[in-house]
Design a protein around this motif. Sequence first.
Motif, PDB file in Angstrom:
ATOM      1  N   ILE A 159       0.882  -1.115   0.110  1.00  0.00           N
ATOM      2  CA  ILE A 159      -0.007   0.017   0.010  1.00  0.00           C
ATOM      3  C   ILE A 159       0.858   1.393  -0.124  1.00  0.00           C
ATOM      4  N   LYS A 160       1.771   1.351   0.841  1.00  0.00           N
ATOM      5  CA  LYS A 160       2.606   2.441   1.003  1.00  0.00           C
ATOM      6  C   LYS A 160       4.262   2.117   1.217  1.00  0.00           C
ATOM      7  N   ARG A 161       5.113   2.710   0.754  1.00  0.00           N
ATOM      8  CA  ARG A 161       6.630   2.480   1.235  1.00  0.00           C
ATOM      9  C   ARG A 161       7.119   3.779   1.695  1.00  0.00           C
ATOM     10  N   ASN A 162       7.786   3.485   3.080  1.00  0.00           N
ATOM     11  CA  ASN A 162       8.436   4.476   3.899  1.00  0.00           C
ATOM     12  C   ASN A 162       9.865   4.322   3.776  1.00  0.00           C
ATOM     13  N   GLU A 163      10.672   5.023   4.447  1.00  0.00           N
ATOM     14  CA  GLU A 163      12.111   4.935   4.085  1.00  0.00           C
ATOM     15  C   GLU A 163      12.400   3.793   4.663  1.00  0.00           C
ATOM     16  N   THR A 164      12.139   3.156   5.892  1.00  0.00           N
ATOM     17  CA  THR A 164      12.712   1.982   6.514  1.00  0.00           C
ATOM     18  C   THR A 164      11.361   0.941   6.429  1.00  0.00           C
ATOM     19  N   THR A 165      10.298   1.327   6.356  1.00  0.00           N
ATOM     20  CA  THR A 165       9.151   0.214   6.647  1.00  0.00           C
ATOM     21  C   THR A 165       8.381   0.227   5.310  1.00  0.00           C
ATOM     22  N   LEU A 166       7.390  -0.854   5.285  1.00  0.00           N
ATOM     23  CA  LEU A 166       6.450  -0.973   4.245  1.00  0.00           C
ATOM     24  C   LEU A 166       4.992  -1.437   4.867  1.00  0.00           C
ATOM     25  N   ILE A 167       3.949  -0.812   4.488  1.00  0.00           N
ATOM     26  CA  ILE A 167       2.707  -0.748   4.712  1.00  0.00           C
ATOM     27  C   ILE A 167       1.949  -1.928   3.696  1.00  0.00           C
ATOM     28  N   PHE A 168       1.274  -2.951   4.168  1.00  0.00           N
ATOM     29  CA  PHE A 168       0.605  -3.902   3.386  1.00  0.00           C
ATOM     30  C   PHE A 168      -0.463  -4.738   3.914  1.00  0.00           C
ATOM     31  N   ASN A 169      -1.171  -5.252   3.032  1.00  0.00           N
ATOM     32  CA  ASN A 169      -2.247  -6.233   3.090  1.00  0.00           C
ATOM     33  C   ASN A 169      -2.102  -7.507   2.234  1.00  0.00           C
ATOM     34  N   GLY A 170      -3.003  -8.277   2.494  1.00  0.00           N
ATOM     35  CA  GLY A 170      -3.064  -9.519   1.289  1.00  0.00           C
ATOM     36  C   GLY A 170      -2.734 -10.795   1.920  1.00  0.00           C
ATOM     37  N   LEU A 171      -2.087 -10.896   3.419  1.00  0.00           N
ATOM     38  CA  LEU A 171      -1.909 -12.107   3.760  1.00  0.00           C
ATOM     39  C   LEU A 171      -3.063 -12.370   4.923  1.00  0.00           C
ATOM     40  N   PRO A 172      -3.230 -13.644   5.096  1.00  0.00           N
ATOM     41  CA  PRO A 172      -4.427 -13.998   6.168  1.00  0.00           C
ATOM     42  C   PRO A 172      -4.038 -13.786   7.366  1.00  0.00           C
ATOM     43  N   GLU A 173      -4.946 -13.309   8.233  1.00  0.00           N
ATOM     44  CA  GLU A 173      -4.750 -12.812   9.561  1.00  0.00           C
ATOM     45  C   GLU A 173      -4.022 -13.838  10.452  1.00  0.00           C
ATOM     46  N   GLY A 174      -2.922 -13.826  11.268  1.00  0.00           N
ATOM     47  CA  GLY A 174      -2.595 -14.945  12.024  1.00  0.00           C
ATOM     48  C   GLY A 174      -1.399 -15.637  11.128  1.00  0.00           C
ATOM     49  N   SER A 175      -1.057 -15.137   9.955  1.00  0.00           N
ATOM     50  CA  SER A 175      -0.063 -15.843   9.482  1.00  0.00           C
ATOM     51  C   SER A 175       1.345 -15.227   9.936  1.00  0.00           C
ATOM     52  N   LYS A 176       2.322 -16.223   9.929  1.00  0.00           N
ATOM     53  CA  LYS A 176       3.628 -15.953  10.735  1.00  0.00           C
ATOM     54  C   LYS A 176       4.680 -15.392   9.320  1.00  0.00           C
ATOM     55  N   VAL A 177       4.697 -14.058   9.249  1.00  0.00           N
ATOM     56  CA  VAL A 177       5.442 -13.345   8.100  1.00  0.00           C
ATOM     57  C   VAL A 177       6.883 -13.130   8.674  1.00  0.00           C
ATOM     58  N   VAL A 178       7.986 -13.443   8.024  1.00  0.00           N
ATOM     59  CA  VAL A 178       9.382 -13.275   8.416  1.00  0.00           C
ATOM     60  C   VAL A 178       9.602 -11.694   8.166  1.00  0.00           C
ATOM     61  N   SER A 179      10.192 -11.237   9.205  1.00  0.00           N
ATOM     62  CA  SER A 179      10.412  -9.818   9.317  1.00  0.00           C
ATOM     63  C   SER A 179      11.696  -9.082   9.295  1.00  0.00           C
ATOM     64  N   GLU A 180      12.575 -10.090   8.821  1.00  0.00           N
ATOM     65  CA  GLU A 180      13.885  -9.555   8.664  1.00  0.00           C
ATOM     66  C   GLU A 180      14.422 -10.359   7.216  1.00  0.00           C
ATOM     67  N   PRO A 181      15.599  -9.531   6.759  1.00  0.00           N
ATOM     68  CA  PRO A 181      15.842 -10.234   5.348  1.00  0.00           C
ATOM     69  C   PRO A 181      16.857 -11.250   5.711  1.00  0.00           C
ATOM     70  N   LEU A 182      16.504 -12.244   4.655  1.00  0.00           N
ATOM     71  CA  LEU A 182      17.161 -13.650   4.631  1.00  0.00           C
ATOM     72  C   LEU A 182      17.971 -13.703   3.558  1.00  0.00           C
ATOM     73  N   ILE A 183      19.346 -14.332   3.824  1.00  0.00           N
ATOM     74  CA  ILE A 183      20.299 -14.603   2.677  1.00  0.00           C
ATOM     75  C   ILE A 183      20.336 -15.918   2.397  1.00  0.00           C
ATOM     76  N   ASN A 184      20.736 -16.376   1.275  1.00  0.00           N
ATOM     77  CA  ASN A 184      21.054 -17.795   0.939  1.00  0.00           C
ATOM     78  C   ASN A 184      20.117 -18.720   1.363  1.00  0.00           C
ATOM     79  N   VAL A 185      18.845 -18.574   1.137  1.00  0.00           N
ATOM     80  CA  VAL A 185      17.724 -19.360   1.696  1.00  0.00           C
ATOM     81  C   VAL A 185      16.864 -19.525   0.319  1.00  0.00           C
ATOM     82  N   LYS A 186      16.005 -20.762   0.686  1.00  0.00           N
ATOM     83  CA  LYS A 186      15.350 -21.293  -0.542  1.00  0.00           C
ATOM     84  C   LYS A 186      13.910 -21.601   0.056  1.00  0.00           C
TER      85      LYS A 186
END
Length: 392
Positions: A340-367
């Motif tokens: 919905i909106k991109r800030n300098e360090t954060t991002l505002i969104f929707n579209g995932l089911p409530e209760g989902s466990k969303v990763v909140s950090e950058p991940l490197i070398n993962v699949k």
Amino acid sequence: MSWRKITFIVVALIVLLGGAAALSQLFVSMKPEQPKRPDVEMKRSVKVETVNYSEITSPLSLPGGRAVSGSEVLLVAEASGKIEPGAVVLRKGTSFKKGQVIAEIYKDEVELALKARKAQFLTTMTSLLPDVKVDFPEQLYAYETFFRAIELDEDLPEMPVVQNEKLKIFLASRGVLTEYYGIKQDEKRLKRHTLYAPFDGTFTQVNFETGSYVNTGGQIARMIRTDHVEIEVPVPNEDSDWIKIGDKVLISSNQNNSSIDGKVVRKSDFIESETQSRSIFVQVNKADSDRVLPGQLYAVQFPGQKIPDAMEIPRGAVFNTSTVYVVIDGELKKREINVIKRNETTLIFNGLPEGSKVVSEPLINVKENTPVNILGEESNNKQRPGNQAKPQ
């Protein structure tokens, strides 16, 4: 030494070294075997947030707003002549108040010529009044009052309204109307010799100082208004829709920790091609105008708009523009979100089911489908080795 002795010594050395090697191997074989540790499956721990939508107000803070004057005016001469002193010094940086005389252009000759025309007009009116008394007695009082109100040092009063057609012809035949409006025109011309300040302001450029001769149309000076100051803020186009005319904002300077209030008054209807930004104009409260200097840079914080049913996460947690990882049954899964909106360090969104466990950090070398633990829950997910059988 005989060859027999040499042969004996060589054979003895070989036997001695071979025996030492055999003893070393024997001692190593006699060392007890170390018990092997049970295999433990190592999983990566990731930081997650539980998706929970709510109403979010996302303020927008932007540096680089430049203070500009609410008005910038060229002071142009409407008459020719020598510039004479006014109430202020005609120099760059001089401040003035609304209504003050900035300068005068020599007007003595024009003023005397105007007084001569008024005196001639008085003579005309003197010869006119007896005829008005005889032919238009009902108009006599109005024209006598008009005659008494004429002063040589003041503007002519308003002439009585002529509604009678015969009276109009009479005045025109005597040249009264022509003379009256000719004098009014000269009065306007005389006023052009005196230059008044149209607002509180200061000179930013002076081309003709006191004592100079200026022609009609000459640009005497450039001046800006200081009691009406605006902040022009370049805003990225994608963020400009979150700013509305009338929004209350906070203006601050890097030079001190104080802040002042302002209000959004205009939004440009075009995009700067070089910066791809829109100019947002913030008006400074009049009481604080003296604290804001045109040309200085300020930071402006806009309040933002309320966003319903949304969530905020770090921008680093999002990749490929709108993809995130969620943890399902201990494994990473890719999911698309609605940004919905991109800030300098954060991002505002929707579209995932409530209760989902969303990763909140950058991940490197993962699949995708990589087994992971949720940070803080590792102790519940560690595999423990099975119980060993007790000896009989």
